[in-house]
Design an enzyme around this catalytic site. Structure first.
Site, PDB file in Angstrom:
ATOM      1  N   TYR A 151       0.878  -1.300   0.055  1.00  0.00           N
ATOM      2  CA  TYR A 151      -0.014   0.175  -0.071  1.00  0.00           C
ATOM      3  C   TYR A 151       0.935   1.268   0.063  1.00  0.00           C
ATOM      4  O   TYR A 151       0.716   2.244  -0.662  1.00  0.00           O
ATOM      5  CB  TYR A 151      -0.954  -0.053   1.175  1.00  0.00           C
ATOM      6  CG  TYR A 151      -1.959   1.102   1.577  1.00  0.00           C
ATOM      7  CD1 TYR A 151      -3.232   1.023   0.884  1.00  0.00           C
ATOM      8  CD2 TYR A 151      -1.627   1.986   2.214  1.00  0.00           C
ATOM      9  CE1 TYR A 151      -4.068   2.058   0.857  1.00  0.00           C
ATOM     10  CE2 TYR A 151      -2.634   3.078   2.521  1.00  0.00           C
ATOM     11  CZ  TYR A 151      -3.789   3.012   1.809  1.00  0.00           C
ATOM     12  OH  TYR A 151      -4.831   3.814   2.097  1.00  0.00           O
ATOM     13  N   LYS A 155       0.968   4.049  -3.063  1.00  0.00           N
ATOM     14  CA  LYS A 155       0.398   5.462  -2.620  1.00  0.00           C
ATOM     15  C   LYS A 155       1.799   6.460  -2.785  1.00  0.00           C
ATOM     16  O   LYS A 155       1.606   7.640  -3.049  1.00  0.00           O
ATOM     17  CB  LYS A 155       0.173   5.549  -1.055  1.00  0.00           C
ATOM     18  CG  LYS A 155      -1.265   4.994  -0.727  1.00  0.00           C
ATOM     19  CD  LYS A 155      -2.395   5.206  -1.846  1.00  0.00           C
ATOM     20  CE  LYS A 155      -3.754   5.060  -1.070  1.00  0.00           C
ATOM     21  NZ  LYS A 155      -4.913   5.388  -2.076  1.00  0.00           N
TER      22      LYS A 155
HETATM   23  P1  NAP Z   1     -13.502   2.284   1.845  1.00  0.00           P
HETATM   24  O1  NAP Z   1     -14.253   2.660   2.418  1.00  0.00           O
HETATM   25  O2  NAP Z   1     -12.811   0.741   1.804  1.00  0.00           O
HETATM   26  O3  NAP Z   1     -13.979   2.393  -0.007  1.00  0.00           O
HETATM   27  C1  NAP Z   1     -13.184   2.317  -1.096  1.00  0.00           C
HETATM   28  C2  NAP Z   1     -14.223   1.821  -2.223  1.00  0.00           C
HETATM   29  O4  NAP Z   1     -13.532   1.651  -3.271  1.00  0.00           O
HETATM   30  C3  NAP Z   1     -15.124   0.585  -1.800  1.00  0.00           C
HETATM   31  O5  NAP Z   1     -16.519   1.080  -2.236  1.00  0.00           O
HETATM   32  C4  NAP Z   1     -14.827  -0.451  -2.636  1.00  0.00           C
HETATM   33  O6  NAP Z   1     -15.581  -1.474  -3.139  1.00  0.00           O
HETATM   34  C5  NAP Z   1     -14.205   0.432  -3.803  1.00  0.00           C
HETATM   35  N1  NAP Z   1     -13.138  -0.360  -4.754  1.00  0.00           N
HETATM   36  C6  NAP Z   1     -12.200  -1.119  -4.212  1.00  0.00           C
HETATM   37  N2  NAP Z   1     -11.616  -1.747  -5.319  1.00  0.00           N
HETATM   38  C7  NAP Z   1     -12.125  -1.453  -6.464  1.00  0.00           C
HETATM   39  C8  NAP Z   1     -12.029  -1.504  -7.927  1.00  0.00           C
HETATM   40  N3  NAP Z   1     -10.982  -2.400  -8.125  1.00  0.00           N
HETATM   41  N4  NAP Z   1     -12.638  -0.611  -8.831  1.00  0.00           N
HETATM   42  C9  NAP Z   1     -13.681   0.198  -8.291  1.00  0.00           C
HETATM   43  N5  NAP Z   1     -13.972   0.329  -7.059  1.00  0.00           N
HETATM   44  C10 NAP Z   1     -13.078  -0.338  -6.207  1.00  0.00           C
HETATM   45  O7  NAP Z   1     -12.132   3.127   1.608  1.00  0.00           O
HETATM   46  P2  NAP Z   1     -11.892   4.518   1.919  1.00  0.00           P
HETATM   47  O8  NAP Z   1     -11.472   4.568   3.432  1.00  0.00           O
HETATM   48  O9  NAP Z   1     -13.154   5.543   1.757  1.00  0.00           O
HETATM   49  O10 NAP Z   1     -10.609   5.353   1.058  1.00  0.00           O
HETATM   50  C11 NAP Z   1     -10.847   5.726  -0.037  1.00  0.00           C
HETATM   51  C12 NAP Z   1      -9.417   6.008  -0.556  1.00  0.00           C
HETATM   52  O11 NAP Z   1      -8.907   6.849   0.356  1.00  0.00           O
HETATM   53  C13 NAP Z   1      -8.481   4.725  -0.883  1.00  0.00           C
HETATM   54  O12 NAP Z   1      -7.666   5.143  -2.019  1.00  0.00           O
HETATM   55  C14 NAP Z   1      -7.826   4.723   0.330  1.00  0.00           C
HETATM   56  O13 NAP Z   1      -6.567   4.115   0.037  1.00  0.00           O
HETATM   57  C15 NAP Z   1      -7.391   6.259   0.711  1.00  0.00           C
HETATM   58  N6  NAP Z   1      -7.167   6.612   2.172  1.00  0.00           N
HETATM   59  C16 NAP Z   1      -7.844   6.295   3.060  1.00  0.00           C
HETATM   60  C17 NAP Z   1      -7.699   6.432   4.316  1.00  0.00           C
HETATM   61  C18 NAP Z   1      -8.346   6.232   5.685  1.00  0.00           C
HETATM   62  O14 NAP Z   1      -7.911   6.398   6.640  1.00  0.00           O
HETATM   63  N7  NAP Z   1      -9.698   5.689   5.503  1.00  0.00           N
HETATM   64  C19 NAP Z   1      -6.391   7.127   4.493  1.00  0.00           C
HETATM   65  C20 NAP Z   1      -5.507   7.315   3.512  1.00  0.00           C
HETATM   66  C21 NAP Z   1      -5.920   7.133   2.140  1.00  0.00           C
HETATM   67  P3  NAP Z   1     -15.901  -2.515  -2.405  1.00  0.00           P
HETATM   68  O15 NAP Z   1     -16.658  -2.060  -1.386  1.00  0.00           O
HETATM   69  O16 NAP Z   1     -16.738  -3.425  -3.316  1.00  0.00           O
HETATM   70  O17 NAP Z   1     -14.370  -3.266  -2.225  1.00  0.00           O
END
Ligand code: NAP
Length: 250
Positions: A151, A155
């Site tokens: 990851y 990133k």
């Molecule tokens: P999340 O709640 O897990 O939501 C991610 C979404 O992406 C889910 O709906 C998932 O679908 C979808 N997804 C996964 N694989 C995919 C694919 N191949 N094609 C299309 N959609 C796909 O994550 P989040 O926390 O909102 O994070 C959003 C972004 O921010 C990500 O890039 C994450 O790495 C980044 N981020 C998050 C945090 C944090 O603390 N939450 C911190 C830093 C960065 P499914 O449910 O069907 O798998």
């Protein structure tokens, strides 16, 4: 001016859903993309109920053919996509000695290959319009994080990708920036707490104790930063990485 169309990947929930709602409130027509089209329906319904335009599209961003079909459909049904938010993401955490090739490849596939395919498919609508905005979701994990070799590499890779698109596309009126969130309260961080065997409340409290603003982030905190980057007045801001983490990171 005609309404502009924004595409947000991984928008069925979490940060992506908040970004989709925010961009709709900002006046964009919003394509809500996620693996499962049906899972996008509540976000689309919410946007429509508030008077906006939205479209649910099921797509795996790591699948070249599916991406091409999805972007064509967005252009035909909603309008040429001149804003793209590469938000879809997954984690497959493990210490290096236990990390499988599948863990590595799937994380690279969604974050790096997915952002590449989506950006390549959307850029021609942006260059045709001589206006565009791309925002990539990086992470504070890009600076290194135990158990996240895959990851954090993805990133960090997105930061180089962002700067290169900024250089290549700038003369066409297209900016590209990255947002690197810290701890945001979503299903992704809830799943991490579960995997570590701690309650989400304890996990959030421990994270907040290390964050200068003394709280964890919310999806709306990231949506606000996206809203700025895609705005008209951000046209001279490109190739930047904004850490949205409740304190300084470098
Ligand atoms: P999340 O709640 O897990 O939501 C991610 C979404 O992406 C889910 O709906 C998932 O679908 C979808 N997804 C996964 N694989 C995919 C694919 N191949 N094609 C299309 N959609 C796909 O994550 P989040 O926390 O909102 O994070 C959003 C972004 O921010 C990500 O890039 C994450 O790495 C980044 N981020 C998050 C945090 C944090 O603390 N939450 C911190 C830093 C960065 P499914 O449910 O069907 O798998």
């Amino acid at each position: 001016m005609a309404q502009r169309t924004a595409v947000v990947t991984g928008a069925a929930r979490g940060i992506g859903a908040a970004v989709a709602r925010r961009l709709a409130a900002d006046g964009f027509a919003v394509a809500v993309l996620d693996l499962d089209e049906a899972a996008c329906a509540p976000v689309v319904a919410e946007i429509e109920a508030a008077g906006g335009r939205a479209l649910a599209v099921g797509v795996d961003v790591a699948d070249e053919q599916a991406v091409s079909a999805a972007v064509t459909r967005v252009a035909e049904e909603l309008g040429p996509p001149t804003v793209l938010v590469n938000n879809a993401g997954i984690t497959r955490d493990n210490l290096l000695f236990k990390m499988t090739v599948a863990d590595w490849d799937s994380v690279m596939g969604v974050h790096l290959r997915g952002s590449f395919l989506m950006s390549r498919a959307c850029q021609r609508y942006m260059t045709d319009a001589t206006w565009g905005r791309i925002v990539n979701l990086s992470s504070t994990s890009a600076l290194g994080n135990r158990g996240q070799a895959n990851y954090s590499a993805a990133k960090a890779g997105l930061q180089g990708f962002t700067k290169t698109l900024a250089i290549e596309l700038g003369k066409f009126g297209v900016t590209c920036n990255a947002i690197a969130p810290g701890f945001i309260e979503t299903e992704m961080t809830a799943a991490t707490a579960e995997r570590m065997g701690v309650s989400f409340e304890d996990f959030k409290a421990a994270a907040a104790s290390l964050i200068p603003v003394a709280r964890v982030g919310q999806p709306a905190d990231i949506a606000a930063a996206v809203s700025f980057f895609v705005s008209e007045e951000a046209g001279f801001v490109s190739g930047q990485v904004l850490y949205v983490a409740g304190g300084p990171k470098d």
